[in-house]
Design a protein around this motif. Structure first.
Motif, PDB file in Angstrom:
ATOM      1  N   TYR A   1     -10.815  12.090 -21.870  1.00 40.30           N
ATOM      2  CA  TYR A   1     -12.203  11.763 -22.282  1.00 40.30           C
ATOM      3  C   TYR A   1     -12.517  10.312 -22.984  1.00 40.30           C
ATOM      4  O   TYR A   1     -11.501   9.588 -23.003  1.00 40.30           O
ATOM      5  CB  TYR A   1     -12.568  12.659 -23.823  1.00 40.30           C
ATOM      6  N   ASP A   2     -13.725  10.024 -22.961  1.00 43.37           N
ATOM      7  CA  ASP A   2     -14.063   8.708 -23.215  1.00 43.37           C
ATOM      8  C   ASP A   2     -14.464   8.668 -24.675  1.00 43.37           C
ATOM      9  O   ASP A   2     -14.946   9.358 -25.325  1.00 43.37           O
ATOM     10  CB  ASP A   2     -15.447   8.345 -22.343  1.00 43.37           C
ATOM     11  N   ILE A   3     -13.638   7.521 -25.351  1.00 38.55           N
ATOM     12  CA  ILE A   3     -13.776   7.304 -26.792  1.00 38.55           C
ATOM     13  C   ILE A   3     -15.090   7.180 -27.347  1.00 38.55           C
ATOM     14  O   ILE A   3     -15.530   7.639 -28.315  1.00 38.55           O
ATOM     15  CB  ILE A   3     -12.666   6.365 -27.215  1.00 38.55           C
ATOM     16  N   THR A   4     -15.758   6.538 -26.523  1.00 32.50           N
ATOM     17  CA  THR A   4     -17.151   6.232 -26.748  1.00 32.50           C
ATOM     18  C   THR A   4     -18.255   7.297 -26.497  1.00 32.50           C
ATOM     19  O   THR A   4     -19.422   7.253 -26.888  1.00 32.50           O
ATOM     20  CB  THR A   4     -17.691   5.046 -26.283  1.00 32.50           C
TER      21      THR A   4
ATOM     22  N   MET B   1      -5.943  31.318 -21.597  1.00 38.87           N
ATOM     23  CA  MET B   1      -5.430  31.812 -20.257  1.00 38.87           C
ATOM     24  C   MET B   1      -4.053  31.596 -20.323  1.00 38.87           C
ATOM     25  O   MET B   1      -3.206  32.558 -19.760  1.00 38.87           O
ATOM     26  CB  MET B   1      -5.976  31.159 -19.197  1.00 38.87           C
ATOM     27  N   LEU B   2      -3.329  30.864 -20.721  1.00 39.24           N
ATOM     28  CA  LEU B   2      -2.108  30.449 -20.441  1.00 39.24           C
ATOM     29  C   LEU B   2      -0.968  30.335 -21.810  1.00 39.24           C
ATOM     30  O   LEU B   2       0.178  30.207 -21.589  1.00 39.24           O
ATOM     31  CB  LEU B   2      -1.851  29.014 -19.883  1.00 39.24           C
ATOM     32  N   GLY B   3      -1.717  30.524 -22.864  1.00 35.00           N
ATOM     33  CA  GLY B   3      -1.128  30.815 -24.325  1.00 35.00           C
ATOM     34  C   GLY B   3      -0.274  29.477 -24.554  1.00 35.00           C
ATOM     35  O   GLY B   3      -0.913  28.333 -24.401  1.00 35.00           O
ATOM     36  N   ASN B   4       0.985  29.427 -24.950  1.00 31.75           N
ATOM     37  CA  ASN B   4       1.470  28.255 -25.477  1.00 31.75           C
ATOM     38  C   ASN B   4       2.492  27.616 -24.610  1.00 31.75           C
ATOM     39  O   ASN B   4       3.263  26.589 -24.933  1.00 31.75           O
ATOM     40  CB  ASN B   4       2.392  28.506 -27.040  1.00 31.75           C
ATOM     41  N   GLU B   5       2.545  28.412 -23.576  1.00 28.58           N
ATOM     42  CA  GLU B   5       3.441  27.634 -22.202  1.00 28.58           C
ATOM     43  C   GLU B   5       3.136  26.350 -21.939  1.00 28.58           C
ATOM     44  O   GLU B   5       3.740  25.658 -21.360  1.00 28.58           O
ATOM     45  CB  GLU B   5       3.460  28.766 -21.217  1.00 28.58           C
ATOM     46  N   ILE B   6       2.044  26.102 -21.981  1.00 27.68           N
ATOM     47  CA  ILE B   6       1.385  24.815 -21.393  1.00 27.68           C
ATOM     48  C   ILE B   6       1.332  23.733 -22.420  1.00 27.68           C
ATOM     49  O   ILE B   6       1.000  23.998 -23.690  1.00 27.68           O
ATOM     50  CB  ILE B   6      -0.082  25.249 -20.604  1.00 27.68           C
ATOM     51  N   CYS B   7       1.734  22.624 -22.032  1.00 25.93           N
ATOM     52  CA  CYS B   7       1.892  21.242 -22.992  1.00 25.93           C
ATOM     53  C   CYS B   7       0.526  20.624 -22.865  1.00 25.93           C
ATOM     54  O   CYS B   7       0.248  20.288 -21.638  1.00 25.93           O
ATOM     55  CB  CYS B   7       3.077  20.521 -22.384  1.00 25.93           C
ATOM     56  N   LEU B   8      -0.254  20.309 -23.863  1.00 27.58           N
ATOM     57  CA  LEU B   8      -1.295  19.718 -23.680  1.00 27.58           C
ATOM     58  C   LEU B   8      -1.209  18.396 -24.163  1.00 27.58           C
ATOM     59  O   LEU B   8      -0.574  17.983 -25.140  1.00 27.58           O
ATOM     60  CB  LEU B   8      -2.484  20.331 -24.531  1.00 27.58           C
ATOM     61  N   CYS B   9      -2.014  17.604 -23.598  1.00 20.23           N
ATOM     62  CA  CYS B   9      -2.190  16.031 -24.036  1.00 20.23           C
ATOM     63  C   CYS B   9      -3.459  15.708 -24.163  1.00 20.23           C
ATOM     64  O   CYS B   9      -4.359  15.749 -22.977  1.00 20.23           O
ATOM     65  CB  CYS B   9      -1.543  15.208 -23.038  1.00 20.23           C
ATOM     66  N   ILE B  10      -3.875  15.104 -24.953  1.00 17.78           N
ATOM     67  CA  ILE B  10      -5.500  14.702 -24.988  1.00 17.78           C
ATOM     68  C   ILE B  10      -5.569  13.170 -25.049  1.00 17.78           C
ATOM     69  O   ILE B  10      -4.870  12.688 -25.742  1.00 17.78           O
ATOM     70  CB  ILE B  10      -6.134  15.219 -26.468  1.00 17.78           C
ATOM     71  N   VAL B  11      -6.138  12.585 -23.801  1.00 17.83           N
ATOM     72  CA  VAL B  11      -6.285  11.231 -23.901  1.00 17.83           C
ATOM     73  C   VAL B  11      -7.388  10.705 -23.940  1.00 17.83           C
ATOM     74  O   VAL B  11      -8.445  10.969 -23.500  1.00 17.83           O
ATOM     75  CB  VAL B  11      -5.686  11.204 -22.453  1.00 17.83           C
ATOM     76  N   GLY B  12      -7.539   9.758 -24.966  1.00 19.80           N
ATOM     77  CA  GLY B  12      -8.833   8.919 -25.230  1.00 19.80           C
ATOM     78  C   GLY B  12      -8.775   7.609 -24.444  1.00 19.80           C
ATOM     79  O   GLY B  12      -7.862   6.852 -24.418  1.00 19.80           O
ATOM     80  N   LYS B  13      -9.688   7.371 -23.527  1.00 16.02           N
ATOM     81  CA  LYS B  13      -9.793   6.690 -22.571  1.00 16.02           C
ATOM     82  C   LYS B  13     -10.610   5.369 -23.276  1.00 16.02           C
ATOM     83  O   LYS B  13     -11.703   5.328 -23.683  1.00 16.02           O
ATOM     84  CB  LYS B  13     -10.419   6.677 -21.346  1.00 16.02           C
ATOM     85  N   LEU B  14      -9.684   4.195 -23.222  1.00 18.69           N
ATOM     86  CA  LEU B  14     -10.570   2.873 -24.015  1.00 18.69           C
ATOM     87  C   LEU B  14     -10.863   2.000 -23.000  1.00 18.69           C
ATOM     88  O   LEU B  14     -10.239   1.459 -22.243  1.00 18.69           O
ATOM     89  CB  LEU B  14      -9.466   2.194 -24.923  1.00 18.69           C
ATOM     90  N   SER B  15     -12.262   1.582 -23.114  1.00 19.92           N
ATOM     91  CA  SER B  15     -12.798   0.677 -22.171  1.00 19.92           C
ATOM     92  C   SER B  15     -12.093  -0.784 -22.531  1.00 19.92           C
ATOM     93  O   SER B  15     -12.035  -1.050 -23.750  1.00 19.92           O
ATOM     94  CB  SER B  15     -14.273   0.685 -22.232  1.00 19.92           C
ATOM     95  N   GLU B  16     -11.999  -1.467 -21.662  1.00 25.04           N
ATOM     96  CA  GLU B  16     -11.285  -2.702 -21.879  1.00 25.04           C
ATOM     97  C   GLU B  16     -11.868  -3.667 -22.588  1.00 25.04           C
ATOM     98  O   GLU B  16     -11.480  -4.524 -23.327  1.00 25.04           O
ATOM     99  CB  GLU B  16     -10.609  -3.429 -20.465  1.00 25.04           C
ATOM    100  N   ARG B  17     -13.339  -3.340 -22.544  1.00 21.79           N
ATOM    101  CA  ARG B  17     -14.344  -4.539 -23.202  1.00 21.79           C
ATOM    102  C   ARG B  17     -14.218  -4.129 -24.727  1.00 21.79           C
ATOM    103  O   ARG B  17     -14.643  -4.876 -25.334  1.00 21.79           O
ATOM    104  CB  ARG B  17     -15.686  -4.506 -22.710  1.00 21.79           C
TER     105      ARG B  17
ATOM    106  N   THR C   1      -5.325   5.234 -24.055  1.00 21.62           N
ATOM    107  CA  THR C   1      -4.827   4.404 -23.033  1.00 21.62           C
ATOM    108  C   THR C   1      -5.754   3.538 -22.695  1.00 21.62           C
ATOM    109  O   THR C   1      -7.328   3.750 -22.775  1.00 21.62           O
ATOM    110  CB  THR C   1      -4.284   5.090 -22.106  1.00 21.62           C
ATOM    111  N   SER C   2      -5.599   2.411 -22.081  1.00 22.97           N
ATOM    112  CA  SER C   2      -6.529   1.662 -21.093  1.00 22.97           C
ATOM    113  C   SER C   2      -5.712   1.371 -19.863  1.00 22.97           C
ATOM    114  O   SER C   2      -4.648   0.897 -19.807  1.00 22.97           O
ATOM    115  CB  SER C   2      -6.681   0.367 -21.552  1.00 22.97           C
ATOM    116  N   ALA C   3      -6.652   1.956 -18.680  1.00 25.14           N
ATOM    117  CA  ALA C   3      -5.724   1.884 -17.459  1.00 25.14           C
ATOM    118  C   ALA C   3      -5.713   0.324 -16.989  1.00 25.14           C
ATOM    119  O   ALA C   3      -4.761  -0.077 -16.534  1.00 25.14           O
ATOM    120  CB  ALA C   3      -6.809   2.691 -16.495  1.00 25.14           C
ATOM    121  N   LYS C   4      -6.607  -0.443 -17.382  1.00 27.21           N
ATOM    122  CA  LYS C   4      -6.763  -1.659 -17.009  1.00 27.21           C
ATOM    123  C   LYS C   4      -5.496  -2.602 -17.657  1.00 27.21           C
ATOM    124  O   LYS C   4      -4.808  -3.272 -16.975  1.00 27.21           O
ATOM    125  CB  LYS C   4      -7.925  -2.451 -17.608  1.00 27.21           C
TER     126      LYS C   4
END
Lengths: 451, 222
Positions: free
Chosen positions: B94-97, B115-131, B159-162
């Motif tokens: 998701y986008d932090i802003t 749907m998948l219960g606890n077998e699936i590992c989840l990561c929530i990633v906030g994208k940080l704009s470089e500016r 994270t910031s991909a840049k």
């Protein structure tokens, strides 16, 4: 004597004739039946004669009881074999062919585990004998076979096992395709038709509605950029093995990415890819799409279907089909009324509008061309006239000069004559003058040379 | 499930990771940065960023990671279950802003857990704009998001991909967690060592047995 005679007659009439009262003579060895009736009786049970003979006491109830027991025994044997080899439930089996099936299974059981070709052949024979089973059961049988095969090779490196399994799948499914593809026991055919009708009713959907990045300008020049992808997805129906069908899906996807890369410099993401794939499926309307996909799901190797690139592409194809089946107005940025209008054909599809636009554009272009052609013709006529005029002018000038020349010539000759006559006069005067001194011969030759 | 079963102990693990997120949050750049180590570069070799693979070696064990990008547009939302079937991990971007994109993530988490219960590992990633610079407002929001992630058994990263910040850690961490889940599953399966068949087949074997026993009993008595 009388009694003997009577008994003899009775024996010949009641005991010797067939019990079935068919008119032929019976035989104690056949429990009093004639050979034909005996065979008819023995056949449905499918029991070998050698086994029944020692137990033959001539009474029917015992016989049928025996038959029942035989069948139960056989059923148990099939169950055991199946449990041993496939670990799946035994299918409900019709009685009449149970013996042949049992034999097939027996042959399958007796094989050495390392004897792969015979194992495959035996499995194929089994499957063909069971071809009237529900398709889900057949799918289970095939998948179990894959699994037992793969387990045997579990000591090999994974890549090699994958390769082996692909060959096995191809071998098995190429043979079984005609038995299990679009099977009678499921409604694949109806679903195929429904999907085909659905796609046909959506023929008005444009790439713009789907949000496909479509290069507008190149359309008229190179045609549809997705054409190779459309061809590839149609080709899927012609393949037999599930992996070949999957390869067609992969090929189609690669073509989609190539087409996308032409209109977009960045690598394509899933949104672009999926909308393009929806467009390709709508355009292609691949034959028997539902059956083909179900076939791959049922009989393909689970590894290639669940993971890997081919699995990803197949998943996307499933998504595209699901999307098409549930397609409604908002998904195309249309209001429900607009969507219904398109579906009922009341609205002029914008695709048609676009085509009409193209047609009128072409017409305009043609008109313009025609005008230019006319202009050119006029110019040519003018030039022609000019040329002719020039030629005429040249001719007239030529005539003029010629006539002038003639005149000039005339003048010149006249002048010459004049000058000549004056000369003659002079000569004559000379002659007259000389005549007095010389003869006239020289004078004559002179005048000859002059003329 | 299928991938977890294929990975025997000491062998290669194969994981399927789905990438979920709204269309505009920059899933593509995130995964390209990780797999190709490129960001907005002219040197990108692949035509597509929707299916990418990465081979890893974590504590001496080989891991094959297959990253599936999913169509994030609203009209494709109903297709989610087809994509994340049999996946071992999910990365929700998701986008932090952008508050809406975070709302989407919440919906997906609910759906995935259902749907998948606890077998699936989840990561929530906030994208940080470089500016964007970290101000107190954003820091506060991150604290809130982190607590949400904890409450649903997920991990949060930003994270910031840049800048290539945090991406490597994110994937490494996810792989480790997926390996743990796979190992736990194997241990659970290990109790019934004879049941090497996959769970799909296993159910049907149970079906067969009661059917076979009465047949045998009938025969021996008759």
């Amino acid at each position: 004597m009388w009694a003997d005679k009577q008994r003899a007659i009775r024996v010949s009439q009641e005991e010797l004739l067939c019990k079935n009262a068919c008119g032929y003579y019976g035989n104690p060895a056949w429990q009093g039946f004639c050979s034909k009736c005996w065979r008819d009786r023995a056949r449905p049970a499918g029991t070998p004669r050698e086994e029944t003979r020692p137990r033959s006491d001539g009474t029917l109830p015992t016989f049928s009881k025996f038959e029942e027991k035989k069948n139960i025994e056989k059923g148990r044997r099939i169950n055991t074999v199946r449990r041993l080899f496939w670990g799946s439930p035994s299918p409900p089996k019709p009685q009449e062919s149970s013996e042949s099936r049992a034999n097939v299974l027996k042959a399958y059981q007796n094989l050495e585990p390392g004897d792969f070709p015979s194992r495959c052949t035996a499995f194929l024979n089994t499957m063909e004998a069971y071809h009237d089973l529900p398709v889900q059961k057949q799918s289970d049988l095939v998948q179990d076979f894959y699994q037992s095969f793969a387990e045997y090779f579990s000591s090999f490196p994974e890549a090699q096992v994958t390769q082996i399994m692909e060959h096995v799948e191809k071998l098995i499914m190429t043979r079984l395709h005609k038995w299990v593809f679009c099977h009678d026991s499921c409604d694949d055919e109806q679903k195929d038709l429904a999907l085909q009708r659905r796609i046909r009713s959506l023929n008005w959907v444009t790439p713009q509605m789907l949000g496909v990045p479509f290069p507008d300008k190149t359309v008229s020049v190179t045609g549809d950029p997705f054409l190779p992808a459309i061809t590839a997805i149609i080709e899927m129906d012609a393949k037999r093995a599930p992996q070949d069908k999957l390869a067609c899906v992969s090929k189609c996807s690669q073509h989609v990415f190539e087409a996308l890369s032409r209109s977009n410099s960045e690598p394509a993401n899933a949104d672009d890819f999926l909308s393009s794939l929806v467009y390709v499926v709508l355009k292609a309307n691949p034959p028997r799409l539902h059956s083909n996909m179900q076939y791959v799901i049922r009989f393909g190797l689970p590894h290639s279907l669940m993971a890997g690139e081919s699995g990803y592409y197949f998943t996307n194809l499933s998504c595209a089909v699901a999307f098409i089946e549930k397609l409604d107005g908002p998904a195309l940025n249309l209001s429900p009324e607009e969507f219904d209008g398109y579906m009922l054909g009341q609205r002029t599809p914008s695709a048609l509008n676009r085509r009409q636009q193209v047609v009128s554009d072409t017409q305009n272009l043609l008109e313009e061309l025609k005008g230019r052609q006319e202009k050119l013709d006029q110019g040519m006529d003018a030039l022609n006239a000019q040329l002719q005029k020039w030629v005429q002018e040249v001719h007239s000038q030529l005539d003029e000069t010629r006539s002038q020349f003639v005149l000039a010539q005339k003048e010149m000759t006249a002048q010459k004559e004049v000058s000549l006559s004056t000369q003659d006069d002079k000569e004559q005067s000379v002659v007259v003058l000389e005549d007095q001194h010389a003869d006239t011969v020289t004078c004559l030759t002179w005048s000859k040379a002059m003329s | 499930m299928a991938a977890g079963g294929a990975a025997n102990s000491g062998k290669t693990y194969s994981f399927k990771v789905v990438l979920l997120g709204e269309g505009c949050v920059g899933k593509t750049s995130l995964v390209l940065r990780y797999c190709e180590n490129k960001f907005n570069d002219k040197h990108i070799t692949t035509l597509q960023a929707s299916f990418l693979t990465k081979k890893l070696n974590i504590t001496g064990k080989r891991v094959n990671l297959a990253i599936w990008d999913t169509a994030g547009q609203e009209r494709f939302h109903a297709l989610g279950p087809i994509y994340y079937r049999d996946s071992n991990g999910a990365i929700l971007v998701y986008d932090i802003t952008d508050e809406d994109s975070f709302q989407k993530v919440k919906n997906w988490v609910k759906e995935l857990r259902k749907m998948l219960g606890n077998e699936i590992c989840l990561c929530i990633v906030g994208k940080l704009s470089e500016r964007l610079h970290m101000d107190t407002n954003i820091s506060l929001r991150l604290v809130f998001v982190c607590s949400y992630a904890e409450s649903v058994g997920a991990k949060h990263y930003h994270t910031s991909a840049k800048l290539n910040k945090g991406i490597e850690e994110l994937f490494l961490d996810l792989c480790k967690r997926m390996m743990e889940t796979a190992q736990a599953e194997e241990r659970l399966k290990g109790n019934g060592a004879s049941q090497s068949a996959s769970s799909r087949r296993g159910v049907q074997i149970v079906d067969d047995e009661p059917q076979a026993t009465p047949a045998g009993g009938c025969c021996s008595s008759g």
